[in-house]
Motif scaffolding. Structure first.
Motif, mmCIF file in Angstrom:
data_model
loop_
_atom_site.group_PDB
_atom_site.id
_atom_site.type_symbol
_atom_site.label_atom_id
_atom_site.label_comp_id
_atom_site.label_asym_id
_atom_site.label_seq_id
_atom_site.Cartn_x
_atom_site.Cartn_y
_atom_site.Cartn_z
ATOM 1 N N ASP A 186 -88.621 -58.937 42.825
ATOM 2 C CA ASP A 186 -88.614 -58.193 41.559
ATOM 3 C C ASP A 186 -89.920 -58.355 40.783
ATOM 4 O OD1 ASP A 186 -86.246 -56.894 41.896
ATOM 5 O OD2 ASP A 186 -85.022 -58.327 40.768
ATOM 6 N N ALA A 190 -92.085 -55.155 39.937
ATOM 7 C CA ALA A 190 -92.469 -54.859 38.557
ATOM 8 C C ALA A 190 -93.986 -54.656 38.460
ATOM 9 C CB ALA A 190 -92.014 -55.974 37.621
ATOM 10 N N TYR A 194 -95.206 -50.940 37.917
ATOM 11 C CA TYR A 194 -95.887 -50.656 36.649
ATOM 12 C C TYR A 194 -97.156 -49.842 36.911
ATOM 13 C CZ TYR A 194 -98.336 -51.481 32.253
ATOM 14 O OH TYR A 194 -99.017 -51.311 31.082
ATOM 15 N N CYS A 233 -87.274 -46.477 34.438
ATOM 16 C CA CYS A 233 -87.623 -47.835 33.998
ATOM 17 C C CYS A 233 -87.907 -47.905 32.504
ATOM 18 C CB CYS A 233 -88.874 -48.309 34.717
ATOM 19 S SG CYS A 233 -88.687 -48.299 36.477
ATOM 20 N N ARG A 242 -95.326 -55.148 32.309
ATOM 21 C CA ARG A 242 -94.818 -55.655 33.592
ATOM 22 C C ARG A 242 -93.639 -56.597 33.391
ATOM 23 N NH1 ARG A 242 -100.194 -55.003 33.983
ATOM 24 N NH2 ARG A 242 -101.016 -54.050 35.878
ATOM 25 N N MET A 245 -90.550 -54.681 32.575
ATOM 26 C CA MET A 245 -89.950 -54.091 33.779
ATOM 27 C C MET A 245 -89.240 -55.142 34.618
ATOM 28 S SD MET A 245 -92.312 -51.033 35.278
ATOM 29 C CE MET A 245 -91.530 -51.027 36.867
ATOM 30 N N PHE A 246 -89.844 -56.320 34.710
ATOM 31 C CA PHE A 246 -89.199 -57.389 35.474
ATOM 32 C C PHE A 246 -87.829 -57.728 34.874
ATOM 33 C CE2 PHE A 246 -88.157 -61.897 35.913
ATOM 34 C CZ PHE A 246 -87.945 -61.941 37.287
#
Ligand SMILES: Nc1ncnc2c1ncn2[C@@H]1O[C@H](COP(=O)(O)OP(=O)(O)O)[C@@H](O)[C@H]1O
Ligand SMILES: [Mg+2]
Length: 374
Positions: A186, A190, A194, A233, A242, A245-246
């Motif tokens: 992940d 991410a 991104y 996302c 980032r 997103m993670f």
């Protein structure tokens, strides 16, 4: 950019073909199933190292032969280059640039940038999200060489994550999984994801602006086109993007496990098209959707020129006959500085007139001859 000449050996229905092209306009006419698209496919192959109509490279080797070959002399960035691609029936390919082996596709992609427009592309608005993603990936990989690498890295990690998830859903211990491994995946998804979204948004903003201008010109100012990149996302363009997103991927894990695959990320994203504020996918007429497709293609030419400071090569495979005369006229009048390859079973007299100064080729059962008149 331009393609100066081509050599085909045992490629599709061509045994041995050598042609010198016109710097500006190449018009290839012939009945059905004579080899028009095969020639376009060969040019496309030299730009992308793969075909737009088969995933099995071996299909392109002439029936009954062991090896096929495409060799092109091109000119880009004011330099002459040679690209040579050999294909074996088992699908293996050997690619050379100026006699030296090319091992990474990324090193081939920006030598010759081609934009292809075929009847399939006219359906892009109505087609699946997957088709639209493939479209963005293809165009961006050519004009942003780094994009191809990021996409490849992202896809590799995604495959690994999906196989981890698949293992879990089939096991009775589906609640316990290797969180360390999942964290690693992940994190990477991410990071790469991104980047992908950043490139795509930038590209789609440019598309929206350029295609919007073109659509407005075609419609006499009546149709205002906007294109948006729709991501699954929580993307924000900022240093912490980032991490955000993670976190989203992290919180979505149980859902992924339940679904049996990674349900979030740029591999699930899509494009949206609006005409005068209404969703063209749902409500646009077929004519409007085709005009959007045409506007997209012409916009790509402008964007490639802006980014690369050079015009790409335009391949129009059998697409003119799908457009009405007004749109044909618009198209052929827009592309003055671009090297053009245009195939058709028949051409309108007026369009022929506009394409004057070009070279006319006639295709018949895998042989091509220059002709003076259509
Ligand atoms: N690997 C191949 N070897 C020999 N002929 C092929 C091969 N693949 C396709 N063809 C032939 O090419 C012809 C189709 O060529 P194509 O360029 O698609 O036609 P069009 O002129 O309509 O665009 C068909 O006759 C088909 O049998
Ligand atoms: Mg064809």
């Amino acid at each position: 950019m331009r393609i100066n000449n081509i050599l085909l050996q045992n490629f599709r229905n061509y045994s041995n073909l050598e042609l010198t092209f016109n710097e500006h306009r190449n018009i290839i006419v012939g009945e059905n199933a004579q080899g028009k698209t095969n020639l376009i496919e060969a040019i496309y192959l030299s730009a992308f190292s793969k075909s737009f109509r088969t995933n099995n490279a071996g299909d392109m080797v002439k029936f009954g032969e062991e090896r096929g070959r495409v060799n092109v002399d091109i000119n880009s960035e004011d330099m002459d280059k040679n690209i040579d691609i050999s294909i074996l029936t088992n699908g293996r390919k050997m690619i050379k640039k100026d006699g030296k082996a090319v091992r990474r596709t990324a090193d081939l992609l920006n030598n010759i940038v081609v934009i292809i427009f075929s009847p399939d592309d006219l359906r892009i608005i109505k087609d699946s999200p997957e088709r639209r993603r493939a479209y963005i990936n293809r165009e961006l990989s050519q004009i942003r060489p780094k994009y191809y690498d990021v996409l490849k890295n992202y896809s590799d990690v995604l495959k690994q994550k999906n196989s981890l998830i698949k293992g879990l859903s089939n096991s009775q211990y589906s609640r316990t999984y290797n969180t360390d491994m999942m964290d690693v995946y992940d994190r990477q998804l991410a990071d790469y994801g991104y980047e992908l979204i950043r490139y795509r948004k930038e590209f789609v903003d440019m598309l929206s602006e350029e295609a919007g201008e073109i659509m407005s010109a075609i419609s006499g100012g009546k149709e205002d086109l906007k294109i948006e990149y729709k991501t699954s996302c929580d993307y924000i363009s900022a240093p912490e993007g980032r991490e955000i997103m993670f976190k989203q991927l992290y919180h979505n894990r149980q859902k992924d496990i339940y679904a049996g695959f990674a349900t979030l990320g740029p591999h699930r994203d899509d494009l949206e098209f609006y005409i005068n504020g209404t969703d063209a996918k749902k409500y646009g007429s077929q004519g409007q959707q085709r005009t959007i497709a045409l506007s997209l293609k012409l916009a790509e030419i402008r964007i490639a020129k802006q980014i690369l400071d050079e015009y790409p090569v335009l391949l129009l495979d059998d697409v003119l006959s799908e457009l009405d005369l007004d749109r044909q006229r618009f198209l052929v009048n827009q592309i003055d500085d671009v090297q053009l390859f245009i195939t058709s079973a028949e051409l309108n007299d007026e369009v022929i007139e506009t394409l004057q100064g070009g070279t006319l080729f006639r295709v018949e059962e895998g042989t091509i001859t220059k002709v003076d008149k259509y």
